[in-house]
Design a protein around this motif. Sequence first.
Motif, PDB file in Angstrom:
ATOM      1  N   ARG A 239     -66.472 -35.232 -73.333  1.00 43.00           N
ATOM      2  CA  ARG A 239     -66.777 -34.558 -74.592  1.00 43.00           C
ATOM      3  C   ARG A 239     -67.467 -33.220 -74.347  1.00 43.00           C
ATOM      4  N   ASN A 240     -68.428 -33.204 -73.442  1.00 41.45           N
ATOM      5  CA  ASN A 240     -69.143 -31.949 -73.173  1.00 41.45           C
ATOM      6  C   ASN A 240     -68.199 -30.890 -72.612  1.00 41.45           C
ATOM      7  N   ASP A 244     -67.026 -27.254 -74.237  1.00 48.90           N
ATOM      8  CA  ASP A 244     -67.131 -25.985 -73.506  1.00 48.90           C
ATOM      9  C   ASP A 244     -65.784 -25.275 -73.449  1.00 48.90           C
ATOM     10  N   LEU A 245     -64.709 -26.030 -73.196  1.00 49.10           N
ATOM     11  CA  LEU A 245     -63.389 -25.421 -73.126  1.00 49.10           C
ATOM     12  C   LEU A 245     -62.969 -24.864 -74.485  1.00 49.10           C
ATOM     13  N   GLY A 250     -61.915 -20.371 -77.922  1.00 47.52           N
ATOM     14  CA  GLY A 250     -62.280 -19.713 -79.179  1.00 47.52           C
ATOM     15  C   GLY A 250     -62.690 -18.268 -78.965  1.00 47.52           C
ATOM     16  N   GLU A 251     -63.314 -17.972 -77.844  1.00 47.44           N
ATOM     17  CA  GLU A 251     -63.665 -16.579 -77.524  1.00 47.44           C
ATOM     18  C   GLU A 251     -62.416 -15.741 -77.271  1.00 47.44           C
ATOM     19  N   SER A 270     -56.897 -31.146 -75.525  1.00 48.23           N
ATOM     20  CA  SER A 270     -56.276 -30.779 -76.802  1.00 48.23           C
ATOM     21  C   SER A 270     -56.963 -31.475 -77.967  1.00 48.23           C
ATOM     22  N   LEU A 271     -57.458 -32.684 -77.729  1.00 52.59           N
ATOM     23  CA  LEU A 271     -58.185 -33.397 -78.777  1.00 52.59           C
ATOM     24  C   LEU A 271     -59.437 -32.623 -79.187  1.00 52.59           C
ATOM     25  N   ALA A 272     -60.157 -32.069 -78.197  1.00 53.22           N
ATOM     26  CA  ALA A 272     -61.350 -31.273 -78.513  1.00 53.22           C
ATOM     27  C   ALA A 272     -60.980 -30.033 -79.312  1.00 53.22           C
ATOM     28  N   LEU A 273     -59.847 -29.400 -78.980  1.00 55.03           N
ATOM     29  CA  LEU A 273     -59.393 -28.232 -79.742  1.00 55.03           C
ATOM     30  C   LEU A 273     -59.015 -28.623 -81.163  1.00 55.03           C
TER      31      LEU A 273
END
Length: 712
Positions: A239-240, A244-245, A250-251, A270-273
């Motif tokens: 998750r961390n 971060d990715l 996003g930047e 991809s889940l985090a995105l």
Amino acid sequence: MDSTVETPINSRQWWEDYFSAQWDANGGRNQSKYFMQRLVESLPPTEREYLASHDAAVLDWGCAFGDGAGVLAETFPRCRITGLDFAERAVAEARRSFPLLDFLHTPDGSIPDRYDAIVCSHCLEHFDDPLEVLREHLRSCRGFYALLVPYKEAPLHPTHRTQFHRGYFPDRVEGFTRVASEVVDADGRHWVGQMLLVVYASGSYSRDRDSRALQIGERAKWDDYYSTLPMLEIDDAMRNFGEDLAERIGELLPDGGKVLEAGCGAGWQSLALAETGRFQVSLMDFSTEAIAYAERIFAKRNLPAEFADGDVFSPGEPKYDLVFNAGVLEHYTFEQQVAFLRGMASRSTKYVLALVPNRMCYWYWLWRMHRSARGNWPFGKEMPTADMSAAFEAAGLRFLGHWFGGSTWSEFFIKDIGGIDARLREEIMTVHCSQVVPEKQRAYLVAALGCKGGEATVPDCWETSDGSNDFNLDRLAAALADSLAATIAAEHRCRQFSDLAAENEQRYTAVKNECCSLAARVERQTAAIDRLEAELTQAAADSKAAREPAVWKWIRGIKVLPHFGKVRALLAPPGSRRADLADTAVKPLRRAAAIAPRAWRSLLRQGKDAVVRLIPEDSIRERFAQRTLETARRLRRRSNGRPGVDLNQVFAEIGDCKGVVVYPPFIDWGWMRQRPHQLMAQFAEAGYLALFCSPRRRTDAFDGFVRVDERL
């Protein structure tokens, strides 16, 4: 008469007539379709992969009505299928049936162009010299040639000229190498018997074929991994890193955009995105099991995404703002990494991002070797790196820099390594998280960023590279780690085997001692049993001798009366007056000898009946009478008993004789005196060894061989 009979079989005119009048009637279309389906199904995985992933030009030589070409076009839609036949009637029907495919007519069957692959299904058996036809075909083939023929056909079909077996096709022909030879089963409705599939490959195709075989093995490895992987929950380290990715991406895409994870695996990044709600997420992998696993993860969290089963090595359409992957490129060689990055770039309009294990992360190496040595490393060959700029530039991308992340994952490695004292582990964790260890060495992953086109501005966290990294160093470091892990595992197994051998030695010694003790005990008990048996035998003999009645000895003596015949023959020659007087005296004695056993049995039966009538049941007198009757029976069995000998002793005692005469067990020796007795006595007198076999049905009770007379 039909024209197919008038013209030579297998000539072009014969086939023109056959296609016009008999092809459909004999089920030719269904048979051609079935043969091509079996050819395609039986192709090696590398050839199927090649046809499925390339825009290859494929020729179906001897296409008939085009049904086989239709199977090829349906199975491999990316390929350009062409059919060829020397029968004009067949080509015309093929063009009518499959208007979207190309068909060629050449009167002599020659191939006017070159093709990436040529298939020939059930054609070569019609030629007198199939190998010469094969050589002509290979001159027009760039990649591979696949043929299907009958296998060990007997008897041959009237139109077939050659019988094929595994050794018929040579290893090399016209610079092509035979890469497959397989016997294929057939449905009896289409062909009675088996078929032989043979595949030849050109030199250039063979070199690429090896890399495709590795890729197929890689896909099988990940299919197996994800098919058995339980549904996991995302952990803190994952998750961390995902957060971060997502922040880094996003930047790069402040307004959001379309993002593709090429080689997604389970799709955790991809889940985090997707959870940010800022990106349109797509996932792609060559492992169908990985895609299915990722779909279940997204469905469980009710998050939208697109999923595709595809090969990143193949070019795609540039419709994504950023294409990335994590944990993929470290499994490939440098050349394969370049090809993979090109495939990613073909799908991106701007950015390409790749994450691999960081070669400078010490705890990654320790964790990896610890698990590998214990056979618990499911990820196969990995080559971590610290600089991917060379691969990006070789793929035609402008390299923008590296970012090191995933330091919390390294903390997981420290916690997961076994055999460390809890206090020592805590101290190691404190040092690892301090500023003493640089971020580049704490980070588990290194991300490499590149772009298509001109200049691009990136945040300061992306460090540029001096390009000094050598891929060979990465490869050697990975090989060294694998060797160390194998050495540790071997030493661990040696210790295990040594401990097991010592334990088995102890068990063996204990069992050996116990066996010796049991053997001594058995020997003592055997000696005791032998002594008891000897005592019992002697006691039984003494008891029987004491109870034997004198009358029994008289009856037993009667049975020797027949042997007086020999004495009589000497003292009273046949035909003399003394012989007549002897007959008058001996006849009563013979009758007595014959009647005695029957009289004794009758006496026993009558005695038993008297016991039943006169002695009450379950009384002392009944039990005494029964014992008396049993004793009488035993005494009768001894009536003619003499110690017997074995056959070897008989031969030793007799010495020389004219021969051996054996009478089969048909009548007892002591029962009357019939022709068998007389014949055997005469043989003995004539110098033969006479062996009279007794069935012991009536009077005889001896064991072994009992000597009655000289050589009898």
